[in-house]
Design an enzyme around this catalytic site. Structure first.
Site, short mmCIF file in Angstrom:
data_model
loop_
_atom_site.label_atom_id
_atom_site.label_comp_id
_atom_site.label_asym_id
_atom_site.label_seq_id
_atom_site.Cartn_x
_atom_site.Cartn_y
_atom_site.Cartn_z
CE LYS A 33 -0.78 0.64 4.98
NZ LYS A 33 -0.12 1.94 5.06
CB THR A 34 4.02 2.25 1.71
OG1 THR A 34 3.49 1.96 3.01
CG2 THR A 34 4.85 3.52 1.78
CG ASP A 218 -1.50 5.13 4.88
OD1 ASP A 218 -2.08 4.11 4.45
OD2 ASP A 218 -0.35 5.09 5.40
CD GLU A 219 -2.57 1.93 8.05
OE1 GLU A 219 -3.60 1.22 8.00
OE2 GLU A 219 -1.43 1.46 8.07
CD GLN A 249 -3.50 -4.98 8.03
OE1 GLN A 249 -2.49 -4.76 8.70
NE2 GLN A 249 -3.49 -4.93 6.71
NE ARG A 600 1.30 -7.48 11.06
CZ ARG A 600 1.05 -6.75 9.99
NH1 ARG A 600 1.92 -5.84 9.60
NH2 ARG A 600 -0.05 -6.94 9.28
#
Length: 744
Positions: A33-34, A218-219, A249, A600
């Site tokens: 995503k970044t 973002d997020e 998330q 993770r």
């Protein structure tokens, strides 16, 4: 040089090239995503959009800085010309320019939490509201919650019903009045005031709508109501809003995040494009399959199917241990094995837990075995403030010459101010004596009020009392008594915040540490316990943090990744936490938290739980987490999990590793880890339950399958310790039990 989009996969490229109109990018864990956000900003600039017209909002400065650096590397533009930063930093900047429109000056002060609490304390004092019965920090937390929900003082006064709410109702408007009078805003005002500004001054709103024609967030799943409203207002004119997020998330409900924001995006912005990033670049397929089995149990979610070009990878290793101490020891052992097997560094490992209090026993195991570690999102267990506050009381009880501990005790005493401590220190220096001795000379020294003398003598009597009692009562009784008389637990419970709950957990973990030490040590004294603690607390933190195992809560791990991850404490009441059973929404957030933890891991994932764990100073029997039970049948069918189960042999609990030089075989899901034993002994005549004996399998109508570990008593008083597959060990009075012996 033109921007090269060939490095993007088809879905990433679609998301980047979508310029006009609303766009929601559902970015699964590890899907890049970044990279997409960065390339999208660069693509906007390359397509002729002025950097002046772009606003990119993030949740951390680290994310914003990383994006700026990447954008600068992709296109020829000064990234500082783009407004890119956290919600709070961006809108503080905006308010500096527009504050006069809402009655502030441009040099307004931003109050931190302590500043806010001091204002609240003063209001409470002026209003005659007891700070002992109503904790100022709890009041501040409640006001912050109301602000995040965009509930203003006059709105809250209409709904305030309980006694506590009526106290908040009195303080909240006065708090806002004083902030305004002092030309100050608190952290929450940085989101609340822009909305007030835009609502009162439509011309200002239009000015920034024209300024920020392209908005990227973002997020998005972590936005609260205030952030959601600001975003809708700014994007209201041109609708060029792109949000990136993953509903799976969303794990910050406790700090105001509203997952519904991402669910409502398509209805908020008609004709919006939706792009799903489902290719994962982080984890093996086995890890992703397991993660999918976890999250599919949630009813509220945007459907997605993570996949990867990575190989299947190793099996997920689910580890059952007898106690939390065994759990820590097993994790320590596996870290050593993985380092030798894979040639990994310590920095390639992360150990995740639900609450900070769980770190204590892990830290001790790592220290004893020479494994370097660092803690993210917290400090070492014995260095946490509430723990140090208790330890300083214990230290002065053992050694009244310890002036450093005594000074901390004095500073913690309500009513003993800085001036008093300074005067007492001067007296001790003049007489060349310790602070505790100086308290005995207050009458002849002069300069201390009667009230101050009484407070200082209370401290001295407290110290003398436990100095005498410590040799006559148990260590656990000493520690519990000191904590009770300090009043620290009562104060934290009155505070009633997420932070205070965490601190209460830490104190309970200290009580557990004392009880465990006492149970396992022949000469368990306060002096020896403090010596052991000091060895833990005084160990220098590893200098090379890049080569140390990372310990952290799952909340702290979001956005990070490690080759090998351990998720610990998968037990009912711990993960999910006990409070989550109250509502389905809370339970689904706990499940999302488990999903975040699983994703993770890049190469290897271990998940562990203990059948017994010290909690609240008592060794308690634990039940395996419902999350593991939910996915058992599915993951076994997919052949991606190895279960390392506990064996109980000859009525005695032993941890046995299912190890083999070849690939370990699957273990059946029905917990067949008890060895049956046959007895040829005759049952005594008085035995009313001859078939219930050590080693036999039984079925209980309520508790299900189990194995008898031991029996005691005779006749109708006969009892049995039975280890049940689902709930652990229980003592059963046979005459009341509705159970049957299984055929051997």
């Amino acid at each position: 040089m033109p921007l090269d989009l060939s490095v993007l996969n088809p879905e990433q490229k679609t998301a980047v090239e979508q310029i006009d109109g609303p766009c929601m990018i559902i970015a699964g864990a590890g899907s890049g995503k970044t990279r997409v956000l960065t390339y999208k900003v660069a693509h906007l600039v390359e397509s002729g959009v002025s950097p002046y017209n772009i606003l990119a909002l993030t949740f951390t400065n680290k994310a914003a800085n990383e994006m700026k650096e990447r954008v600068a590397a992709l296109v020829s533009v000064d990234p500082d010309k783009i407004w890119m930063g956290t919600f709070h930093s961006i809108f503080a900047r905006l308010l500096r320019m527009e504050a006069e429109r809402i009655g502030f000056t441009r040099n307004f002060t931003i109050y931190d939490t302590d500043d806010s609490i001091n204002v609240i304390k003063q209001i409470m004092s002026d209003s005659g509201i007891s700070t002992e019965k109503t904790n100022p920090r709890g009041v501040q937390s409640n006001i912050s919650y109301l602000k995040n929900k965009l509930i203003y003082p006059d709105e809250f006064s209409v709904t305030a019903k309980t006694f506590y709410e009526q106290i908040i109702e009195k303080i909240y408007p006065e708090y806002q009045r004083i902030l305004h009078k002092n030309n100050a805003m608190d952290f929450d005002d940085l989101l609340m005031k822009p909305i007030e500004l835009f609502e009162k001054h439509p011309d200002v709103l239009e000015k920034y709508q024209d300024r920020f024609k392209f908005l990227l967030i973002d997020e998005y799943q972590d936005t609260n109501k205030a952030q959601y409203i600001i975003s809708k207002m700014l994007a209201g004119k041109y609708k060029n809003i792109s949000v990136v997020g993953d509903d799976a998330q969303s794990i910050y409900k406790w700090r105001g995040a509203e997952i519904q924001n991402i669910f409502d995006f398509e209805s908020d912005f008609s004709d919006s494009a939706v792009v799903k990033l489902e290719q994962n670049y982080r984890s093996t397929q086995n890890i992703l399959t397991f993660a999918g089995c976890v999250i599919k149990k949630n009813t509220k979610q945007i459907e997605k199917n993570l996949w990867t070009d990575n190989n299947g990878g190793e099996e997920i290793h689910i580890l059952e241990t007898m106690t939390d101490k065994d759990e820590a020891a097993r994790i320590t052992k596996y870290i050593s094995q993985e380092i030798h097997k894979r040639k990994l560094n310590f920095g390639d490992f992360a150990v995740l837990y639900r609450t900070n209090a769980q770190s204590r026993i892990l830290e001790e195991s790592f220290r004893q075995n020479g494994i370097p570690y660092i803690i993210v999102g917290g400090i070492r267990f014995y260095q946490r403030k509430e723990i140090k506050d208790i330890l300083c009381h214990l230290k002065i009880i053992v050694n009244q010459k310890d002036d450093e501990a005594m000074q901390r005790v004095l500073n913690l005493k309500t009513g003993v101010g800085k001036t008093t401590v300074e005067k007492l220190s001067v007296l001790a220096a003049e007489k060349n004596i310790q602070l505790s001795e100086a308290i005995k000379l207050l009458d002849e020294a002069g300069g201390f009020s009667s009230r101050t003398k009484n407070l200082l003598l209370e401290i001295l009597n407290f110290i003398n009392k436990y100095s005498y009692l410590k040799d006559d009562i148990s260590l656990s009784e000493v520690v519990r008594g000191v904590i009770d008389e300090m009043g620290i637990l009562k104060e934290l419970r009155l505070e009633n915040t997420a932070e205070s709950d965490e601190r209460v957990n830490n104190i309970n973990e200290l009580i557990s540490a004392v009880a465990e030490y006492e149970d396992g040590t022949e000469d368990a004294s306060l002096e020896n316990f403090l010596q052991q603690v000091s060895l833990v607390a005084d160990i220098d933190e590893v200098d090379n943090k890049k080569n140390a195992v990372t310990l952290m809560t799952i909340h702290s791990s979001k956005g990070l990744e490690y080759p090998v991850v351990f998720i610990t404490g998968l037990e009912e009441g711990l993960f999910p936490v006990s409070g989550a059973i109250n509502t389905e929404d809370d339970m689904e957030e706990e499940r999302r938290l488990f999903y975040v933890a699983v994703t993770r891991a890049k190469e290897k994932l271990y998940i562990s739980y203990a059948n017994q764990r010290y909690r609240f100073g008592i060794q308690q029997y634990q039940m395996k987490s419902r999350f593991l039970k939910e996915i058992d049948s599915e993951v076994d069918e997919k052949n991606i999990v190895f279960y390392e189960r506990l064996r109980i042999n000859r009525g005695r609990a032993q941890n046995r590793m299912e190890e083999s030089e070849s690939k370990p075989k699957k273990i059946a899901l029905d917990y067949n880890y008890y060895e049956k034993r046959k007895s040829t002994a005759e049952s005594p005549a008085e035995d009313k339950f001859p078939d219930v004996r050590k080693g036999v399998n039984i079925y209980h109508d309520t508790f299900g399958k189990g194995t008898v570990i031991s029996v005691s008593g005779k006749g109708l008083d006969k009892k049995a310790d039975i280890y049940f597959d689902d709930i652990g060990l229980k003592k059963i009075i046979l005459k009341y039990a509705k159970m049957r012996v299984e055929c051997e």
